[in-house]
Design a protein around this motif. Sequence first.
Motif, short mmCIF file in Angstrom:
data_model
loop_
_atom_site.label_atom_id
_atom_site.label_comp_id
_atom_site.label_asym_id
_atom_site.label_seq_id
_atom_site.Cartn_x
_atom_site.Cartn_y
_atom_site.Cartn_z
N THR A 203 21.70 9.51 -71.63
CA THR A 203 20.38 9.02 -72.05
C THR A 203 20.46 8.31 -73.40
N ILE A 204 21.66 8.24 -74.00
CA ILE A 204 21.86 7.51 -75.25
C ILE A 204 22.81 6.35 -74.97
N PRO A 205 22.91 5.38 -75.89
CA PRO A 205 23.78 4.23 -75.64
C PRO A 205 25.24 4.61 -75.35
N VAL A 206 25.84 3.86 -74.45
CA VAL A 206 27.23 4.08 -74.06
C VAL A 206 27.96 2.74 -74.04
N THR A 207 29.15 2.72 -74.62
CA THR A 207 30.03 1.56 -74.49
C THR A 207 31.24 1.95 -73.67
N TYR A 208 31.48 1.22 -72.59
CA TYR A 208 32.65 1.44 -71.73
C TYR A 208 33.70 0.39 -72.07
N ALA A 209 34.96 0.81 -72.10
CA ALA A 209 36.08 -0.11 -72.29
C ALA A 209 37.18 0.27 -71.31
N GLY A 210 37.89 -0.75 -70.83
CA GLY A 210 39.00 -0.49 -69.93
C GLY A 210 38.96 -1.33 -68.68
N GLY A 211 39.79 -2.37 -68.64
CA GLY A 211 39.93 -3.18 -67.44
C GLY A 211 39.05 -4.40 -67.36
N GLY A 212 38.15 -4.58 -68.34
CA GLY A 212 37.26 -5.73 -68.31
C GLY A 212 38.03 -7.04 -68.36
N ARG A 213 37.68 -7.98 -67.47
CA ARG A 213 38.47 -9.21 -67.32
C ARG A 213 37.73 -10.49 -67.61
N ASN A 214 36.42 -10.50 -67.35
CA ASN A 214 35.71 -11.77 -67.37
C ASN A 214 34.19 -11.55 -67.38
N ILE A 215 33.47 -12.66 -67.35
CA ILE A 215 32.01 -12.59 -67.34
C ILE A 215 31.52 -11.87 -66.09
N ALA A 216 32.23 -12.02 -64.98
CA ALA A 216 31.83 -11.34 -63.75
C ALA A 216 31.83 -9.82 -63.94
N ASP A 217 32.75 -9.31 -64.76
CA ASP A 217 32.77 -7.87 -65.02
C ASP A 217 31.59 -7.44 -65.90
N LEU A 218 31.16 -8.30 -66.79
CA LEU A 218 29.93 -8.01 -67.54
C LEU A 218 28.74 -7.91 -66.59
N GLU A 219 28.68 -8.84 -65.66
CA GLU A 219 27.60 -8.81 -64.67
C GLU A 219 27.71 -7.56 -63.79
N LEU A 220 28.95 -7.18 -63.45
CA LEU A 220 29.18 -6.00 -62.62
C LEU A 220 28.70 -4.74 -63.33
N VAL A 221 29.08 -4.57 -64.59
CA VAL A 221 28.67 -3.39 -65.35
C VAL A 221 27.15 -3.38 -65.51
N LYS A 222 26.57 -4.54 -65.75
CA LYS A 222 25.12 -4.64 -65.86
C LYS A 222 24.45 -4.16 -64.57
N ARG A 223 24.99 -4.60 -63.44
CA ARG A 223 24.40 -4.24 -62.15
C ARG A 223 24.62 -2.76 -61.81
#
Length: 260
Positions: A203-223
């Motif tokens: 319920t608080i902010p979270v930052t995930y790191a690990g394996g991110g490759r491109n803008i599509a992964d930003l969209e994936l995490v958002k979704r």
Amino acid sequence: MTRFRPCIDLHAGQVKQIVGGTLDSATSELKTNFVSQRPAEYYAKLYRDNELEGAHVIMLGPGNDEAADEALAAWPGHLQVGGGINDKNAAQWIEKGASKVIITSFLFPEGKFSQERLNAVLSALGGDKDKLVIDLSCRRRGPDKWFVAMNKWQTITDMEITQESIKGLEPYCSEFLIHAADNEGLQKGVDESLVENLADWCTIPVTYAGGGRNIADLELVKRKSNGRIDLTIGSALDIFGGQGVEFHDCVQWNKKQVPL
């Protein structure tokens, strides 16, 4: 809303991008994707000039204090710092200019979670949980089971990341930082199941790191997170020698985001 959050990973005083699972505490041997010829303060100024709040500076092992100091001096009050943080030095890093301190290993003496140590760190910060980020970086142990990893991700602790464990920690901090150590530096994609669960449990902010490759992964995490999880991209970024995505494109992606 999901945002791109940048990082400054320090090893032996240099900015590096590494394969997370290879950083061996005993030998200091690691697989390195990138070693920067630029100092940490260069990246701090770059993030400052592009208004990228919430970046984390991680000191992997000894010999990084000076580089971290220089980064904090370049953008005081806006960078989080982690690596070797404990109840004795947490307040000092805030005084040096860190917006928040990030803590992991100190909370797990001999790999076992210590509520007493968490209380001590929070007390050292004057009870201000807004200055504390708990790093629950983890390694996968079976299908949809993750355990917190410490000591540069080499030691598996007794804490499984579950809704219950998250709920128990949230009253003591303002954010979680979670590296999926098995994915870190490999540019093979994010741990989608972990992202989905974190979005459900936290319920608080979270930052995930690990394996991110491109803008599509930003969209994936958002979704996958319904806009609740931020993503750090490291090795794939052009500023770290990567070919997956340009830093400028991540900055522009952030500017286009609106709350879901």
